[in-house]
Design a protein around this motif. Structure first.
Motif, PDB file in Angstrom:
ATOM      1  N   GLU A  87     -62.880  64.116  -8.410  1.00 56.39           N
ATOM      2  CA  GLU A  87     -63.297  64.899 -10.510  1.00 56.39           C
ATOM      3  C   GLU A  87     -61.761  64.030 -10.610  1.00 56.39           C
ATOM      4  OE1 GLU A  87     -62.358  69.203 -10.783  1.00 56.39           O
ATOM      5  OE2 GLU A  87     -63.954  68.035  -9.913  1.00 56.39           O
ATOM      6  N   THR A  88     -61.921  64.172 -11.521  1.00 52.14           N
ATOM      7  CA  THR A  88     -61.500  63.180 -13.191  1.00 52.14           C
ATOM      8  C   THR A  88     -61.309  63.758 -14.991  1.00 52.14           C
ATOM      9  OG1 THR A  88     -61.783  60.939 -11.883  1.00 52.14           O
ATOM     10  CG2 THR A  88     -60.229  60.885 -14.076  1.00 52.14           C
ATOM     11  N   GLU A  89     -60.082  64.175 -15.394  1.00 46.93           N
ATOM     12  CA  GLU A  89     -60.223  65.376 -16.919  1.00 46.93           C
ATOM     13  C   GLU A  89     -60.199  63.949 -17.830  1.00 46.93           C
ATOM     14  OE1 GLU A  89     -58.235  68.881 -19.045  1.00 46.93           O
ATOM     15  OE2 GLU A  89     -57.389  68.101 -17.027  1.00 46.93           O
ATOM     16  N   ILE A  90     -61.003  63.967 -18.154  1.00 46.60           N
ATOM     17  CA  ILE A  90     -60.206  63.442 -19.607  1.00 46.60           C
ATOM     18  C   ILE A  90     -60.900  63.964 -20.490  1.00 46.60           C
ATOM     19  CG2 ILE A  90     -61.119  61.559 -18.656  1.00 46.60           C
ATOM     20  CD1 ILE A  90     -64.221  61.005 -20.466  1.00 46.60           C
ATOM     21  N   GLY A  91     -59.412  63.397 -21.579  1.00 43.03           N
ATOM     22  CA  GLY A  91     -59.093  64.310 -22.690  1.00 43.03           C
ATOM     23  C   GLY A  91     -59.841  63.843 -24.097  1.00 43.03           C
ATOM     24  N   ARG A  92     -59.590  64.356 -25.305  1.00 40.89           N
ATOM     25  CA  ARG A  92     -60.699  64.419 -26.862  1.00 40.89           C
ATOM     26  C   ARG A  92     -59.547  64.580 -27.438  1.00 40.89           C
ATOM     27  NH1 ARG A  92     -65.490  64.188 -30.322  1.00 40.89           N
ATOM     28  NH2 ARG A  92     -64.704  63.174 -31.790  1.00 40.89           N
ATOM     29  N   THR A  93     -59.097  64.245 -28.612  1.00 42.24           N
ATOM     30  CA  THR A  93     -58.368  64.718 -29.655  1.00 42.24           C
ATOM     31  C   THR A  93     -59.137  64.636 -31.274  1.00 42.24           C
ATOM     32  OG1 THR A  93     -56.767  62.988 -30.025  1.00 42.24           O
ATOM     33  CG2 THR A  93     -55.636  64.873 -28.440  1.00 42.24           C
ATOM     34  N   THR A  94     -58.683  65.159 -31.928  1.00 41.67           N
ATOM     35  CA  THR A  94     -59.409  64.945 -32.966  1.00 41.67           C
ATOM     36  C   THR A  94     -59.313  63.843 -33.773  1.00 41.67           C
ATOM     37  OG1 THR A  94     -58.643  68.031 -33.055  1.00 41.67           O
ATOM     38  CG2 THR A  94     -59.078  66.188 -35.274  1.00 41.67           C
ATOM     39  N   GLY A  95     -60.450  63.823 -33.989  1.00 45.49           N
ATOM     40  CA  GLY A  95     -60.261  62.020 -34.190  1.00 45.49           C
ATOM     41  C   GLY A  95     -60.946  61.222 -33.613  1.00 45.49           C
ATOM     42  N   THR A  96     -60.657  61.079 -32.463  1.00 46.29           N
ATOM     43  CA  THR A  96     -60.114  60.185 -31.464  1.00 46.29           C
ATOM     44  C   THR A  96     -61.437  60.236 -29.878  1.00 46.29           C
ATOM     45  OG1 THR A  96     -57.621  60.275 -31.923  1.00 46.29           O
ATOM     46  CG2 THR A  96     -58.555  59.135 -30.493  1.00 46.29           C
ATOM     47  N   ASN A  97     -61.482  59.291 -29.224  1.00 52.55           N
ATOM     48  CA  ASN A  97     -62.388  59.343 -28.852  1.00 52.55           C
ATOM     49  C   ASN A  97     -61.216  58.947 -26.766  1.00 52.55           C
ATOM     50  OD1 ASN A  97     -64.675  59.991 -29.975  1.00 52.55           O
ATOM     51  ND2 ASN A  97     -65.640  58.591 -29.329  1.00 52.55           N
ATOM     52  N   ILE A  98     -61.231  59.541 -26.469  1.00 53.97           N
ATOM     53  CA  ILE A  98     -60.246  58.723 -25.594  1.00 53.97           C
ATOM     54  C   ILE A  98     -61.272  58.151 -23.961  1.00 53.97           C
ATOM     55  CG2 ILE A  98     -58.348  59.230 -23.822  1.00 53.97           C
ATOM     56  CD1 ILE A  98     -57.319  61.301 -25.560  1.00 53.97           C
ATOM     57  N   GLY A  99     -61.696  56.924 -24.060  1.00 47.92           N
ATOM     58  CA  GLY A  99     -61.998  56.532 -22.808  1.00 47.92           C
ATOM     59  C   GLY A  99     -62.034  56.869 -22.130  1.00 47.92           C
ATOM     60  N   GLN A 100     -62.440  56.355 -20.330  1.00 43.04           N
ATOM     61  CA  GLN A 100     -61.633  56.318 -19.321  1.00 43.04           C
ATOM     62  C   GLN A 100     -62.056  55.300 -18.121  1.00 43.04           C
ATOM     63  OE1 GLN A 100     -59.403  58.611 -17.380  1.00 43.04           O
ATOM     64  NE2 GLN A 100     -59.235  57.025 -16.080  1.00 43.04           N
ATOM     65  N   ILE A 101     -60.967  54.963 -17.144  1.00 38.09           N
ATOM     66  CA  ILE A 101     -62.470  53.701 -16.539  1.00 38.09           C
ATOM     67  C   ILE A 101     -61.907  54.069 -15.796  1.00 38.09           C
ATOM     68  CG2 ILE A 101     -62.023  51.280 -15.808  1.00 38.09           C
ATOM     69  CD1 ILE A 101     -60.929  50.526 -18.964  1.00 38.09           C
ATOM     70  N   PHE A 102     -63.286  53.918 -14.543  1.00 41.87           N
ATOM     71  CA  PHE A 102     -62.691  55.044 -13.812  1.00 41.87           C
ATOM     72  C   PHE A 102     -62.964  53.640 -12.303  1.00 41.87           C
ATOM     73  CE2 PHE A 102     -64.815  57.948 -16.396  1.00 41.87           C
ATOM     74  CZ  PHE A 102     -64.021  59.070 -14.896  1.00 41.87           C
ATOM     75  N   SER A 103     -62.016  53.290 -10.887  1.00 40.74           N
ATOM     76  CA  SER A 103     -62.619  52.281 -10.192  1.00 40.74           C
ATOM     77  C   SER A 103     -62.048  53.066  -9.135  1.00 40.74           C
ATOM     78  CB  SER A 103     -61.063  52.034 -10.111  1.00 40.74           C
ATOM     79  OG  SER A 103     -61.613  51.200  -8.784  1.00 40.74           O
ATOM     80  N   GLN A 104     -63.568  52.750  -8.601  1.00 43.75           N
ATOM     81  CA  GLN A 104     -63.650  53.816  -7.141  1.00 43.75           C
ATOM     82  C   GLN A 104     -63.517  52.643  -5.756  1.00 43.75           C
ATOM     83  OE1 GLN A 104     -66.850  57.411  -8.075  1.00 43.75           O
ATOM     84  NE2 GLN A 104     -68.051  55.352  -8.020  1.00 43.75           N
ATOM     85  N   GLN A 105     -63.130  52.759  -4.353  1.00 41.75           N
ATOM     86  CA  GLN A 105     -62.786  52.149  -3.589  1.00 41.75           C
ATOM     87  C   GLN A 105     -63.579  53.089  -2.234  1.00 41.75           C
ATOM     88  OE1 GLN A 105     -59.515  49.758  -3.912  1.00 41.75           O
ATOM     89  NE2 GLN A 105     -59.862  48.329  -5.138  1.00 41.75           N
ATOM     90  N   TYR A 106     -64.567  52.825  -1.728  1.00 37.13           N
ATOM     91  CA  TYR A 106     -64.295  53.665  -0.650  1.00 37.13           C
ATOM     92  C   TYR A 106     -65.204  51.758   0.855  1.00 37.13           C
ATOM     93  CZ  TYR A 106     -66.160  56.586   3.025  1.00 37.13           C
ATOM     94  OH  TYR A 106     -67.202  57.786   4.364  1.00 37.13           O
ATOM     95  N   VAL A 107     -64.908  52.430   2.294  1.00 35.82           N
ATOM     96  CA  VAL A 107     -65.043  51.354   2.966  1.00 35.82           C
ATOM     97  C   VAL A 107     -66.251  52.787   4.541  1.00 35.82           C
ATOM     98  CG1 VAL A 107     -64.483  49.990   5.517  1.00 35.82           C
ATOM     99  CG2 VAL A 107     -63.473  49.972   3.284  1.00 35.82           C
ATOM    100  N   ASP A 108     -67.639  52.467   4.401  1.00 36.57           N
ATOM    101  CA  ASP A 108     -67.793  52.652   5.372  1.00 36.57           C
ATOM    102  C   ASP A 108     -68.310  52.173   6.747  1.00 36.57           C
ATOM    103  OD1 ASP A 108     -69.887  54.618   5.975  1.00 36.57           O
ATOM    104  OD2 ASP A 108     -71.762  54.036   5.318  1.00 36.57           O
TER     105      ASP A 108
END
Length: 156
Positions: A87-108
């Motif tokens: 889980e990741t928290e992403i923010g937003r301030t008034t008038g600004t969208n804060i985007g977040q790039i998610f990168s996941q890696q896993y070996v099964d």
């Protein structure tokens, strides 16, 4: 004596362009999570390793501006218990969208013969005071699965 490669590599890729249909849609909550991408392998054998890597982008459009918690995971064969979860928290301030790039890696690591194995990247947003925040999935999206199999006697 020449070096013999004893590993066979098969790579599967799921890619969407930045402005493909469905991009910009609101992400669901945990009762209705959003499937970001999926890859299916026809046949996995005992000892195979599947290296999974995903990259995607979300943007917080919640009004009034507030931080939101994003749950992101990789599930296998529609089993509710993920093989990878964070889980990741992403923010937003008034008038600004804060985007977040998610990168996941896993070996099964595969422990027995499996057919028609589907891996899915799934994302959801945690509710704030009983309502689902306005968070959008954006592209480009990339989900790769690399199958590493041991060769027998150098012949496949």
């Amino acid at each position: 004596m020449p070096f013999k490669n004893n590993v066979e590599v098969k790579q599967f890729v799921f890619v969407t362009p930045e402005n493909s249909p469905g991009m910009g849609e609101k992400i669901g909550d945990s009762a209705d999570p959003t499937i970001v991408a999926k890859i299916t392998f026809d046949c996995l054998k005992l000892g195979d390793s599947i290296c999974l890597n995903s990259i995607f982008h979300v943007t917080n459009n919640t009004t009034p501006a507030s931080n939101v918690i994003i749950d992101h995971s990789i599930i296998k064969n529609n089993v509710p218990m993920p093989i990878y979860a964070a889980e990741t928290e992403i923010g937003r301030t008034t008038g600004t969208n804060i985007g977040q790039i998610f990168s996941q890696q896993y070996v099964d690591v595969i422990n027995n013969l499996e057919r028609n194995v589907t891996y899915q990247v799934v994302v959801s947003v945690q509710p704030i005071m009983g309502s689902t925040p306005d968070v959008s999935l954006l592209g480009p999206i990339t989900f790769t699965g690399t199958q590493l199999s041991e060769r027998k006697n150098g012949i496949r």
